[in-house]
Design a protein around this motif. Sequence first.
Motif, PDB file in Angstrom:
ATOM      1  N   ARG A  40       1.593   6.472  -6.952  1.00  0.00           N
ATOM      2  CA  ARG A  40       0.482   7.341  -7.357  1.00  0.00           C
ATOM      3  C   ARG A  40       0.867   8.812  -7.190  1.00  0.00           C
ATOM      4  O   ARG A  40       0.607   9.636  -8.055  1.00  0.00           O
ATOM      5  N   SER A  41       1.512   9.128  -6.088  1.00  0.00           N
ATOM      6  CA  SER A  41       1.947  10.505  -5.849  1.00  0.00           C
ATOM      7  C   SER A  41       2.961  10.957  -6.894  1.00  0.00           C
ATOM      8  O   SER A  41       2.905  12.094  -7.362  1.00  0.00           O
ATOM      9  N   ARG A  65       0.831  -1.216   0.000  1.00  0.00           N
ATOM     10  CA  ARG A  65       0.000   0.000   0.000  1.00  0.00           C
ATOM     11  C   ARG A  65       0.859   1.258   0.000  1.00  0.00           C
ATOM     12  O   ARG A  65       0.564   2.223  -0.703  1.00  0.00           O
ATOM     13  N   GLN A  66       1.938   1.277   0.788  1.00  0.00           N
ATOM     14  CA  GLN A  66       2.823   2.444   0.832  1.00  0.00           C
ATOM     15  C   GLN A  66       3.480   2.673  -0.529  1.00  0.00           C
ATOM     16  O   GLN A  66       3.579   3.810  -0.993  1.00  0.00           O
ATOM     17  N   LEU A  67       3.914   1.600  -1.162  1.00  0.00           N
ATOM     18  CA  LEU A  67       4.544   1.727  -2.475  1.00  0.00           C
ATOM     19  C   LEU A  67       3.547   2.209  -3.524  1.00  0.00           C
ATOM     20  O   LEU A  67       3.875   3.050  -4.368  1.00  0.00           O
ATOM     21  N   GLU A  68       2.328   1.678  -3.465  1.00  0.00           N
ATOM     22  CA  GLU A  68       1.307   2.126  -4.413  1.00  0.00           C
ATOM     23  C   GLU A  68       0.985   3.597  -4.204  1.00  0.00           C
ATOM     24  O   GLU A  68       0.836   4.351  -5.170  1.00  0.00           O
ATOM     25  N   ARG A  69       0.905   4.031  -2.951  1.00  0.00           N
ATOM     26  CA  ARG A  69       0.630   5.435  -2.638  1.00  0.00           C
ATOM     27  C   ARG A  69       1.771   6.323  -3.150  1.00  0.00           C
ATOM     28  O   ARG A  69       1.540   7.376  -3.740  1.00  0.00           O
ATOM     29  N   ALA A  70       3.016   5.880  -2.950  1.00  0.00           N
ATOM     30  CA  ALA A  70       4.164   6.657  -3.421  1.00  0.00           C
ATOM     31  C   ALA A  70       4.185   6.725  -4.944  1.00  0.00           C
ATOM     32  O   ALA A  70       4.445   7.787  -5.520  1.00  0.00           O
ATOM     33  N   THR A 113       4.848  13.873  -0.845  1.00  0.00           N
ATOM     34  CA  THR A 113       4.283  12.712  -0.161  1.00  0.00           C
ATOM     35  C   THR A 113       4.989  11.431  -0.581  1.00  0.00           C
ATOM     36  O   THR A 113       4.373  10.411  -0.784  1.00  0.00           O
ATOM     37  N   SER A 114       6.299  11.510  -0.698  1.00  0.00           N
ATOM     38  CA  SER A 114       7.046  10.305  -1.070  1.00  0.00           C
ATOM     39  C   SER A 114       7.020   9.315   0.088  1.00  0.00           C
ATOM     40  O   SER A 114       6.687   9.660   1.218  1.00  0.00           O
ATOM     41  N   ALA A 115       7.391   8.105  -0.204  1.00  0.00           N
ATOM     42  CA  ALA A 115       7.396   7.069   0.832  1.00  0.00           C
ATOM     43  C   ALA A 115       8.343   7.440   1.962  1.00  0.00           C
ATOM     44  O   ALA A 115       8.053   7.215   3.124  1.00  0.00           O
TER      45      ALA A 115
END
Length: 160
Positions: A78-79, A71-76, A87-89
Amino acid sequence: MSRRLAKRRGRVSHEDLDALSGLDKSELHIRWEEAFSHPPPKYMRRNILVRAVAHETQLEAAGGVPAVLVRQLERAARSMRDGKTSTSASDHHRSASAVTIKPGTRLLRDWQDVTHEVIILEKGVQYRGREWSSLSAVAREITGTRWSGPRFFGLKGQKT
């Protein structure tokens, strides 16, 4: 060791991982393709092949990548796609691990057989009846060298 065996047992032995070092490059290429479903990069060095295959074998035996990391990687990702760099990891990790201390909290640190007490204030800290701008300034006063105040007072993880 086959990936099926690793998956079935749920663990990988040191002997299995050491055996990867004894494989020739063509055998490592086969293992790579089994692990990653595509051939390895053309000029990848042998020791990198061994490490990557060993890592992937251990990862699969452990059940794969933890969902929270995915989830963290997907969020990073996407950002980054959206052009957001704040909002990098790594920024997320840094803010998530920051420690907040309430005013009035007392911190104790033994240094060279002396116990030092610091009181957290709204802005800054109190040490020996004086107000200081930061824990780092107090740590520098105590030790005579530059220290991270939060690390000196045990608020950040120590290297092990």
